[in-house]
Motif scaffolding. Structure first.
Motif, mmCIF file in Angstrom:
data_model
loop_
_atom_site.group_PDB
_atom_site.id
_atom_site.type_symbol
_atom_site.label_atom_id
_atom_site.label_comp_id
_atom_site.label_asym_id
_atom_site.label_seq_id
_atom_site.Cartn_x
_atom_site.Cartn_y
_atom_site.Cartn_z
ATOM 1 N N ALA A 1 0.438 -1.197 0.022
ATOM 2 C CA ALA A 1 0.188 0.419 0.228
ATOM 3 C C ALA A 1 1.113 1.093 -0.205
ATOM 4 O O ALA A 1 0.478 2.405 -0.322
ATOM 5 C CB ALA A 1 -1.060 -0.338 1.240
ATOM 6 N N VAL A 2 2.268 1.164 0.019
ATOM 7 C CA VAL A 2 3.162 1.965 0.703
ATOM 8 C C VAL A 2 3.079 3.075 -1.127
ATOM 9 O O VAL A 2 3.056 4.366 -0.785
ATOM 10 C CB VAL A 2 4.866 2.146 0.840
ATOM 11 N N PRO A 3 2.956 3.090 -1.957
ATOM 12 C CA PRO A 3 3.153 3.500 -3.368
ATOM 13 C C PRO A 3 1.999 4.099 -3.382
ATOM 14 O O PRO A 3 1.984 5.277 -3.770
ATOM 15 C CB PRO A 3 3.611 2.550 -3.965
ATOM 16 N N VAL A 4 0.331 4.102 -3.392
ATOM 17 C CA VAL A 4 -0.080 4.168 -3.566
ATOM 18 C C VAL A 4 -0.652 5.529 -2.143
ATOM 19 O O VAL A 4 -0.711 6.660 -2.896
ATOM 20 C CB VAL A 4 -1.144 3.315 -3.470
ATOM 21 N N ALA A 5 -0.097 4.630 -1.044
ATOM 22 C CA ALA A 5 -0.194 6.487 -0.051
ATOM 23 C C ALA A 5 0.286 7.819 -0.552
ATOM 24 O O ALA A 5 0.252 8.829 -0.088
ATOM 25 C CB ALA A 5 0.257 5.798 1.168
ATOM 26 N N LEU A 6 1.826 6.902 -1.320
ATOM 27 C CA LEU A 6 2.688 8.264 -1.534
ATOM 28 C C LEU A 6 2.310 8.960 -2.985
ATOM 29 O O LEU A 6 2.420 10.240 -2.346
ATOM 30 C CB LEU A 6 3.845 7.695 -2.137
ATOM 31 N N ALA A 7 1.269 7.831 -3.612
ATOM 32 C CA ALA A 7 0.770 8.464 -4.861
ATOM 33 C C ALA A 7 -0.175 10.018 -4.192
ATOM 34 O O ALA A 7 -0.526 11.694 -4.689
ATOM 35 C CB ALA A 7 0.631 7.892 -5.978
ATOM 36 N N VAL A 8 -0.643 9.643 -3.246
ATOM 37 C CA VAL A 8 -2.485 10.179 -3.066
ATOM 38 C C VAL A 8 -2.036 11.244 -2.154
ATOM 39 O O VAL A 8 -2.519 12.793 -2.739
ATOM 40 C CB VAL A 8 -3.081 9.980 -2.216
ATOM 41 N N LEU A 9 -0.136 11.497 -1.699
ATOM 42 C CA LEU A 9 -0.001 12.595 -1.078
ATOM 43 C C LEU A 9 0.541 13.377 -1.701
ATOM 44 O O LEU A 9 0.895 14.657 -1.669
ATOM 45 C CB LEU A 9 1.088 12.187 -0.154
ATOM 46 N N HIS A 10 0.381 12.931 -3.050
ATOM 47 C CA HIS A 10 1.384 13.944 -4.371
ATOM 48 C C HIS A 10 0.929 14.056 -5.543
ATOM 49 O O HIS A 10 1.655 13.412 -6.717
ATOM 50 C CB HIS A 10 3.399 13.565 -4.159
ATOM 51 N N LEU A 11 -0.709 14.262 -6.004
ATOM 52 C CA LEU A 11 -1.233 13.762 -6.843
ATOM 53 C C LEU A 11 -0.434 14.918 -7.942
ATOM 54 O O LEU A 11 -1.115 16.653 -7.514
ATOM 55 C CB LEU A 11 -2.379 14.065 -6.841
ATOM 56 N N SER A 12 0.064 14.720 -9.122
ATOM 57 C CA SER A 12 0.294 16.235 -10.433
ATOM 58 C C SER A 12 1.565 16.813 -9.593
ATOM 59 O O SER A 12 1.411 17.918 -10.392
ATOM 60 C CB SER A 12 -0.628 16.736 -10.930
ATOM 61 N N ASN A 13 2.368 16.569 -8.599
ATOM 62 C CA ASN A 13 3.182 17.139 -8.316
ATOM 63 C C ASN A 13 4.494 15.929 -8.066
ATOM 64 O O ASN A 13 4.082 15.731 -6.647
ATOM 65 C CB ASN A 13 2.786 17.045 -6.392
ATOM 66 N N PRO A 14 5.484 15.872 -8.624
ATOM 67 C CA PRO A 14 6.476 14.922 -8.591
ATOM 68 C C PRO A 14 7.626 15.528 -7.357
ATOM 69 O O PRO A 14 8.162 16.548 -8.684
ATOM 70 C CB PRO A 14 6.878 14.593 -10.083
ATOM 71 N N LYS A 15 8.086 15.356 -6.615
ATOM 72 C CA LYS A 15 9.002 15.803 -5.616
ATOM 73 C C LYS A 15 10.355 14.795 -6.195
ATOM 74 O O LYS A 15 9.824 13.602 -6.224
ATOM 75 C CB LYS A 15 8.024 16.103 -4.292
ATOM 76 N N VAL A 16 11.126 15.218 -6.075
ATOM 77 C CA VAL A 16 12.217 14.378 -6.571
ATOM 78 C C VAL A 16 12.492 13.669 -5.013
ATOM 79 O O VAL A 16 12.332 11.723 -5.851
ATOM 80 C CB VAL A 16 13.517 15.130 -6.325
ATOM 81 N N LEU A 17 11.904 13.125 -4.513
ATOM 82 C CA LEU A 17 12.432 12.739 -3.341
ATOM 83 C C LEU A 17 11.666 11.439 -3.526
ATOM 84 O O LEU A 17 11.811 9.520 -3.212
ATOM 85 C CB LEU A 17 12.486 13.051 -1.590
ATOM 86 N N VAL A 18 10.309 11.746 -3.658
ATOM 87 C CA VAL A 18 9.242 10.448 -4.031
ATOM 88 C C VAL A 18 9.417 9.514 -5.576
ATOM 89 O O VAL A 18 9.342 8.838 -5.182
ATOM 90 C CB VAL A 18 7.660 11.534 -3.696
#
Length: 886
Positions: free
Chosen positions: A660-677
């Motif tokens: 579930a980790v990748p999906v959770a990270l995606a929800v936090l950064h929708l259309s907002n690609p941060k380098v660390l993520v």
């Protein structure tokens, strides 16, 4: 010069007792330094000190007249003394040793007229001399005269405000009277408001639960700062009731000063139909009403415009397609792109020429084509004459391929319905079902007087073929998301409860109703979903498998962002003893507190993630992890903390949680690609567990959706080569590439808008459905239910700023676009953007961007308009163009 000074300071040391002094005990040294300090005092200071000591003795004189004169002289000294930022005023410093003497004398004093005056002076002295937490400054102030509180300056007032807050809290817990405290507040707050300390005034009123008072104290110059601070406070309010009060006060202040845009934004944040209606009825300016209608359209809010056809048309969103095409023309991206231009296969490192399932790759191309050309109304696969592309897919793939027409023709209802119509009469069930999906998608986010979606899809709810029923249910969910239509309630509720329907159809009926009634807390839908879950648990295996989880998602959508309103439903879910009950509770709670940043609920979700369970029993933990992301979404600090927690789970959690980790990270950064993520997801995309890897791949698509991010594009091309032999993983890579170039870089799926202050519940709800589908990847998107990918379409929105004139025609003006700066609580008139560039509208705005007009030639229809989406401008009558000679 500096060296001479050093020598000068060094000379007295040996005369005092030489080097031997260092070996002596500390006590005499201390006494000497005190003595030295006295010697160091200038003549003037020594005189001041002796004067104050004399005043202290006189103040204790039994003769009242003498004591009063001494006290008055002391007050004069204290008030007239000035101090720098870093030092205590001299009189306060000299009076410090006598503080205990004065307090003792005060205790022995008889109750005379002088005693309250004495208490006032002690209150001042207490600000620097009292013990921590003793609240003596307040004690003496309450015993003193009731005058002159504000004449002692800001520092004293700030100190006493803090003590009032603590005292008020203590008295309220004991049920004691607080009238005397409120009298002080009534004196302090107006003083703060007059002296640019609005923040202190609001804080004090919030502490004593009297925030409504601020409405009367605001002035033309201060109201916008007050409202900005109140909106910020609302995000951190301790209870839902406090949050509502703060925002309601905000609406009232905005209405008082006729800033209708601010009032409507806050009313939409409250999600309250009556407040929204009150803003419209208060506004009389026709142009401002049109601007408000654009805001209603962006939020997809249900407001009844009664007989006003012009405003209805603006709010319906029918002009979206026209403006989107003109934006594409202006940016020169009108030419359709085919999937190969997106994949750039010639850049991939060819490892081998594996022959893969071509139907699966064709299906991927259908989705990529739909996402990339979304809203452009033309492409090179589906809208060309005599297209045979559909027949290059198999069965369910044909359904999704025809459905892709809905995304291609997005918002263009008139043209779209005609193009899709031919598939409606096909003898092939899959093509017919695809047409139903497309009818739903094409009307997504647009309201039409003729109501075509219901006319075309309604009758298919009774169809004999299960596939057609399913497509009609899903299509209606897309078409009427957020509309709260009662007739859909009557038609879809029976399908949730009816066990004759396939479980997939019943579950999707729940999801569609969840989207239609998103954030509305509709009791009837909730009862129907609860009833079917309780009934099904009695039947062996009826709550097993993938689809029952979607009942929980549908139920959660009803309470999206409505916080405590979901309590009764959460209690009712306790009746479900099946493991599904746990999943449902966490899903509903996560969605109900979405975008709230509620720390207690994040902790609750983390608690659910900490148990190390067997894989079979641990599935509810995935939704708890997703819940953390949903709750922390939209608030920068909270999102950062959530990412850190998710990182820990990645290191120490069981396999089920890792998925579930990748999906959770995606929800936090929708259309907002941060380098660390991006880096984290890139590592996970090569994970040994296939579910984690595929979740990471689609998550890379979601965080980059519509951004054309070059770093992500490169990584996805590498992945396409790496997974060249794995049909499923390659399918996911293609989907991610399609999302990355969504709308050729003109669209976003981030549900935050209006300066990231408001949340679009339809967009967020659809993304939540997609996120849950990714948790069940193998049985949904990689199985026969790939149509779930189209849940990204209701979240698509152009990330634009379009300026129009009073007749709604596009207007080209210069605007500055730069990084947004948070100016909440700042004094004066600070800059709201930094590092800006000047461009001509229409312009695209990135996630953190904010725009402002570069010249004063035009003004927004109403002050306080947020410069994004559609903004109506009117000519500035006082504008004088700059002359060339300047």
């Amino acid at each position: 010069m500096v060296q001479e000074d050093k020598k000068a300071i060094a000379i007295p040391v040996p005369t005092e007792g030489g080097e031997a002094d260092k070996d002596k005990k500390n006590a005499p040294t201390k006494r000497k330094t005190a003595k030295e300090k006295e010697e160091e005092l200038s003549e003037e200071d020594r005189q001041k000190k002796e004067e104050l000591e004399l005043l202290v003795q006189r103040a204790q004189d039994p003769e009242q007249g003498v004591a009063k004169m001494a006290m008055e002289a002391m007050v004069k000294e204290l008030k007239e003394s000035t101090s720098s930022m870093t030092s205590v005023p001299k009189p306060l410093k000299f009076l410090r040793p006598h503080y205990s003497t004065l307090t003792e004398h005060y205790g022995k004093m008889p109750s005379t007229d002088l005693k309250p005056f004495f208490a006032d002076v002690l209150s001042i002295l207490s600000t620097t001399m009292q013990k921590e937490g003793s609240r003596q400054a307040l004690k003496y102030r309450l015993e003193g005269t009731k005058e002159g509180l504000t004449s002692w300056g800001h520092e004293y007032i700030r100190n006493i405000s803090g003590e009032i807050a603590e005292e008020h809290k203590e008295r309220m817990e004991k049920g004691a009277d607080v009238k005397d405290l409120l009298e002080l507040v009534e004196e302090i707050v107006p003083f703060n408001m007059k002296h640019n300390a609005e923040v202190d005034a609001i804080d004090l009123l919030c502490e004593v639960d009297k925030i409504e008072r601020i409405e009367e104290l605001c002035e033309e110059a201060t109201y916008s700062r007050v409202c900005l601070y109140l909106q910020g406070l609302a995000n951190f309010a301790a209870t839902q009731a406090d949050r509502v009060i703060y925002l309601q006060v905000c609406v009232n202040v905005y209405l008082k000063y006729k800033e209708y845009c601010g009032a409507l934004r806050t009313a939409l944040k409250l999600n309250d139909t009556k407040t929204v209606a009150s803003v419209f009825s208060a506004c009389e300016d026709r142009l401002v009403l049109k601007q408000l209608a654009f805001m209603i359209s962006r939020r997809k809010f249900n407001h009844d415009f009664e007989e006003d056809d012009e405003l209805k048309e603006i709010a319906s969103g029918e002009s979206l397609s026209k403006h989107f095409i003109s934006l594409a023309k202006a940016l020169d991206v009108l030419e359709p792109k085919n999937p190969e231009q997106i994949y750039k296969s010639h850049l991939e490192e060819k490892r081998s020429t594996a022959v893969l399932d071509s139907a699966k790759q064709n299906l991927a191309s259908s989705f990529v084509n739909a996402f990339v050309n979304a809203g452009f109304c033309k492409d090179e696969l589906m809208t060309v004459a005599d297209s045979k592309w559909v027949y290059k897919n198999k069965e369910h793939g044909m359904m999704s391929t025809v459905g892709s027409l809905g995304a291609l023709l997005l918002w263009g209802i008139d043209e779209g319905l005609t193009q899709i119509d031919k598939y409606q009469w096909s003898s092939d069930v899959h093509l017919k079902a695809g047409a139903l999906l497309a009818f739903g998608l094409v009307t997504c986010g647009v309201k039409n007087e003729c109501d075509p979606a219901w006319a075309l899809l309604g009758e298919q709810l009774e169809a004999e073929d299960a596939q057609l029923r399913l497509a009609a249910v899903v299509g209606l969910g897309y078409a009427y998301a957020g509309s709260c239509r009662e007739d859909l309630l009557e038609n879809l509720t029976p399908m949730i409860v009816d066990t004759a329907c396939t479980i997939e159809c019943s579950a999707m009926a729940a999801v569609s109703l969840g989207l239609v009634f998103v954030s509305s807390c509709n009791d009837e839908v909730a009862q129907a979903i609860l009833q079917t879950m309780i009934e099904r648990q009695a039947v062996e295996g009826a709550l097993g498998g993938t689809w029952p989880h979607f009942f929980a998602v549908g139920l959660g959508l009803l309470y999206l962002g409505q916080q405590d309103a979901a309590e009764a439903t959460l209690s009712a879910l306790d009746a479900i003893t099946h493991p599904m009950g746990k999943y449902a509770k966490l899903t509903v709670e996560g969605l109900a507190f979405a975008n709230s940043g509620d720390v207690l609920h994040v902790q609750k979700m983390l608690q659910a993630c900490t148990d190390h369970l067997e894989e079979a029993e641990a599935f509810h933990q995935t939704t708890a992890l997703l819940g953390i992301a949903l709750i922390a979404f939209g608030e920068d600090t909270g999102a950062e903390m959530a990412v850190r927690s998710i990182d820990h789970i990645l290191q120490y959690g069981e396999l089920t949680l890792r998925r579930a980790v990748p999906v959770a990270l995606a929800v936090l950064h929708l259309s907002n690609p941060k380098v660390l993520v991006i880096d984290t997801l890139s590592k996970l995309s090569h994970d040994a567990d296939q579910d984690v890897a595929m979740g990471a791949i689609i998550s890379m698509g979601l965080i980059g959706a519509g951004t054309n991010n070059a770093r992500l594009a490169g990584l996805l091309r590498q992945l396409a080569a790496y997974y060249a032999k794995d049909a499923n993983a390659l399918f996911m890579v293609r989907i991610a590439q399609g999302l990355l170039y969504m709308g050729k870089g003109l669209l976003t799926i981030n549900p935050l808008f209006s300066d990231r202050f408001l949340l679009d519940p339809v967009a967020f709800g659809s993304i939540a459905v997609l996120a849950h589908s990714v948790l069940h990847l193998k049985n949904t998107i990689l199985g026969k239910s790939h149509y779930l990918l189209y849940h990204v379409v209701p979240a698509m929105r152009p990330r634009w700023l379009i300026t129009v004139d009073e007749d709604m025609n596009e207007l080209k003006v210069s605007v500055r676009v730069g990084q947004a700066v948070d100016v909440t609580g700042m004094a004066g008139n600070p800059k709201k953007i930094t590092g800006f560039q000047t461009r001509t509208t229409p312009v695209l705005l990135n996630f953190q961007d904010r725009a402002e007009l570069a010249t004063e030639e035009y003004l927004p229809a109403t002050p306080g308009t947020i410069m994004e989406d559609f903004v109506i401008l009117r000519k500035n009558p006082n504008y004088k163009p700059l002359t060339g000679g300047s």
